[in-house]
Write an enzyme that holds these catalytic residues in place. Structure first.
Site, short mmCIF file in Angstrom:
data_model
loop_
_atom_site.label_atom_id
_atom_site.label_comp_id
_atom_site.label_asym_id
_atom_site.label_seq_id
_atom_site.Cartn_x
_atom_site.Cartn_y
_atom_site.Cartn_z
N GLY A 2 -6.69 -13.43 -5.01
CA GLY A 2 -6.14 -13.53 -6.36
C GLY A 2 -5.23 -14.73 -6.55
N ARG A 44 8.64 -0.32 5.17
CA ARG A 44 7.45 0.02 4.40
C ARG A 44 6.85 1.26 5.04
NH1 ARG A 44 1.54 -2.28 4.41
NH2 ARG A 44 1.00 -2.00 2.23
N GLU A 63 5.82 -8.40 -1.16
CA GLU A 63 6.12 -6.99 -0.85
C GLU A 63 7.44 -6.86 -0.12
OE1 GLU A 63 2.48 -4.61 0.12
OE2 GLU A 63 1.58 -6.58 0.28
N PHE A 119 -13.05 -13.79 2.74
CA PHE A 119 -13.70 -14.37 1.57
C PHE A 119 -13.95 -15.87 1.70
CE2 PHE A 119 -12.40 -10.29 0.01
CZ PHE A 119 -13.38 -9.96 -0.92
N ASN A 129 -7.70 -8.87 1.53
CA ASN A 129 -8.58 -8.16 2.45
C ASN A 129 -8.63 -6.68 2.05
OD1 ASN A 129 -10.22 -7.78 4.67
ND2 ASN A 129 -8.46 -7.16 5.90
N LYS A 149 5.82 -6.34 11.70
CA LYS A 149 6.15 -7.58 10.99
C LYS A 149 7.56 -7.43 10.43
CE LYS A 149 1.73 -7.92 9.02
NZ LYS A 149 1.03 -7.79 7.79
N ARG A 180 -13.66 -2.33 3.63
CA ARG A 180 -13.75 -0.98 3.05
C ARG A 180 -14.75 -0.97 1.90
NH1 ARG A 180 -7.72 -0.97 2.47
NH2 ARG A 180 -6.88 -0.36 4.50
N HIS A 197 -0.66 -0.01 -1.92
CA HIS A 197 -0.20 -1.35 -2.32
C HIS A 197 0.91 -1.21 -3.38
CE1 HIS A 197 -4.34 -3.33 -1.24
NE2 HIS A 197 -3.52 -3.34 -0.19
P1 AMP Z 1 -4.58 -10.93 2.05
O1 AMP Z 1 -5.11 -9.63 2.57
O2 AMP Z 1 -3.81 -10.81 0.77
O3 AMP Z 1 -3.85 -11.72 3.10
O4 AMP Z 1 -5.87 -11.82 1.68
C1 AMP Z 1 -6.78 -12.20 2.65
C2 AMP Z 1 -8.03 -12.73 1.99
O5 AMP Z 1 -7.68 -13.81 1.10
C3 AMP Z 1 -9.05 -13.29 2.96
O6 AMP Z 1 -10.33 -12.79 2.71
C4 AMP Z 1 -9.01 -14.78 2.71
O7 AMP Z 1 -10.27 -15.38 2.87
C5 AMP Z 1 -8.57 -14.88 1.26
N1 AMP Z 1 -7.90 -16.15 1.06
C6 AMP Z 1 -6.72 -16.54 1.58
N2 AMP Z 1 -6.47 -17.82 1.24
C7 AMP Z 1 -7.52 -18.24 0.50
C8 AMP Z 1 -7.88 -19.46 -0.13
N3 AMP Z 1 -7.09 -20.52 -0.05
N4 AMP Z 1 -9.03 -19.52 -0.81
C9 AMP Z 1 -9.84 -18.46 -0.87
N5 AMP Z 1 -9.57 -17.27 -0.29
C10 AMP Z 1 -8.44 -17.17 0.39
#
Ligand code: AMP
Length: 397
Positions: A333, A91, A384, A284, A211, A14, A241, A180
């Site tokens: 979050g 990174r 990040e 989620f 995630n 990336k 995990r 992180h």
């Molecule tokens: P990340 O690893 O920071 O990209 O976060 C991914 C996780 O965030 C996944 O499980 C998504 O389901 C959750 N996520 C991303 N956007 C949303 C949203 N709008 N509402 C609820 N969960 C979200």
């Protein structure tokens, strides 16, 4: 001055190209399936249609060459010569016990990245490949290593020691490192800046809930404790995990399922977490949808996930003897107001009160607690890449 940020995974790369005068992203993209059939580059420039190239990428060297070509292309490029790339920030997952601060890459840095291959078996080899590919494609352009373990290196020995025979720490540097790091550094710093936290009132807990999920306690931006350990497996329940488990679980599953330790660890990394509990998904949003339709295990996975966060927050308030601010970041979050609300509702003993209107916020800096809340609660989107670019700039300027 423009800085290229690279985040190399085992089969992906990336990148973000950032103009540090404005801190704006000039171009970004992704190379997928490196070393696998079906390699693809997606290159995005704000205001232009996305550019895609399906072409074989046998290794990271080829991927970096394609990124250089995309950045300098007459049509979808943003610079006319790779010399306009002032430096590359990488990174790097694991710096072992040797490095914590970001550093310009030399032979010794590469040696340490190599020595840490068994601590970060998927990422460190890819990170080194990315660095060596940049050295070949842009001779003379500085490469900077920004360690994902860097932030956690500030922990005191009492927080990072595992209570196992000391010789393993001496021989193999087995200890808690935390991951992180660029996110926790960025978000704790932003919380202090955006929240105008005065000196002496900078005890911050950052909940990086995505995630991958982790939580940190820091005072004045210096890490006191963080939930991930020797590897990113420790701590919160994550997408796939397990987070904290009794190590005897490994032995029990291995014996009863006739699996090796490596195989059980693979299950704890890739088939556990909310996916393992729910049997529905590691995502989620899928869990929330399943819970809404009455799926009890999806509900349980969500509850267990939030319960672990609440427990860690309580532990970190104790570790710092107080807390001034809590910040939520990463996919869940930043976007999931209901999860934030439910977590904070369990923290009423801290005098936390959430402003339901402000808590509708998604993806931007926002104070979401009420004026009379005893602890300030924020949504602070992580960045990040910008954190890596800032460290890189500071070293090459
Ligand atoms: P990340 O690893 O920071 O990209 O976060 C991914 C996780 O965030 C996944 O499980 C998504 O389901 C959750 N996520 C991303 N956007 C949303 C949203 N709008 N509402 C609820 N969960 C979200």
């Amino acid at each position: 001055m423009k800085i290229l940020v690279l985040n190399c995974g085992s089969s992906s790369l990336k990148y973000q190209f950032i103009d540090m005068d404005t801190e704006e992203v000039v171009a970004k993209g992704l190379c997928e399936r490196i070393g696998i059939e079906g390699s693809r580059l997606v290159h995005k420039v704000p205001g232009k249609p996305d550019y895609e190239e399906n072409t074989p990428m046998p290794d990271h060297q080829k991927a970096v060459e394609l990124v250089m070509a995309a950045l300098t292309d007459a049509e979808h490029g943003v610079i006319s010569d790779v010399k306009e790339i002032a430096a590359v920030g990488h990174r790097v997952l694991h710096g072992g016990a040797t490095y914590s601060d970001s550093i310009i890459v030399d032979e010794d840095v590469k040696r340490v990245i190599r020595e840490c291959f068994d601590l970060g078996p998927l990422h460190n080899p890819a990170n080194l490949m990315g660095i060596e590919a940049c050295e070949a494609a842009m001779p003379g352009t500085p490469n900077v290593a920004v360690w994902d373990t860097g932030f956690g290196m500030a922990m005191d020995p009492k927080a990072y020691m595992y209570a196992i025979p000391y010789e393993y720490y001496e021989k193999y540097q087995i200890r808690r490192y935390g991951f992180h790091g660029t996110s926790h550094k960025f978000v704790s710093g932003e919380t202090i800046r955006f929240g105008n936290l005065p000196e002496g009132h900078r005890k911050v807990i950052v909940c990086h809930l995505g995630n991958g999920a982790s939580i940190s306690a820091s005072i004045n931006g210096k890490c006191v404790d963080t939930s991930m350990g020797l590897t990113p497996l420790e701590g919160l329940i994550m997408g796939t995990r397990s987070g904290d488990v009794d190590p005897a679980v490994v032995q029990f599953i291995a014996n009863h399922e006739n699996l090796t330790v490596d195989e059980v660890l693979n299950i704890l990394n890739k088939k556990s977490g909310v996916l393992g509990i729910s049997g529905v998904s590691s995502d989620f949003r899928d869990l929330d949808a399943a819970e809404e339709q009455g799926n009890e295990r999806a509900k349980l996975a969500n509850e267990a996930f939030r319960y672990r966060v609440v427990k860690y927050i309580g532990a970190y308030v104790a570790a710092m003897d107080g807390v001034d601010a809590i910040a939520f970041t990463a996919g869940v979050g930043e976007n999931n107001g209901e999860a934030r609300k439910l977590i904070c509702d369990s923290l009423s003993y801290l005098g936390i009160k959430i402003d339901d209107e402000a808590n509708k916020t998604r993806g931007k800096n926002m104070l979401i607690s009420t004026p009379d809340s005893k602890v300030k609660v924020f949504v602070i989107p992580t960045n990040e890449e910008l954190s890596i670019a800032r460290d890189t700039l500071a070293l090459v300027q």
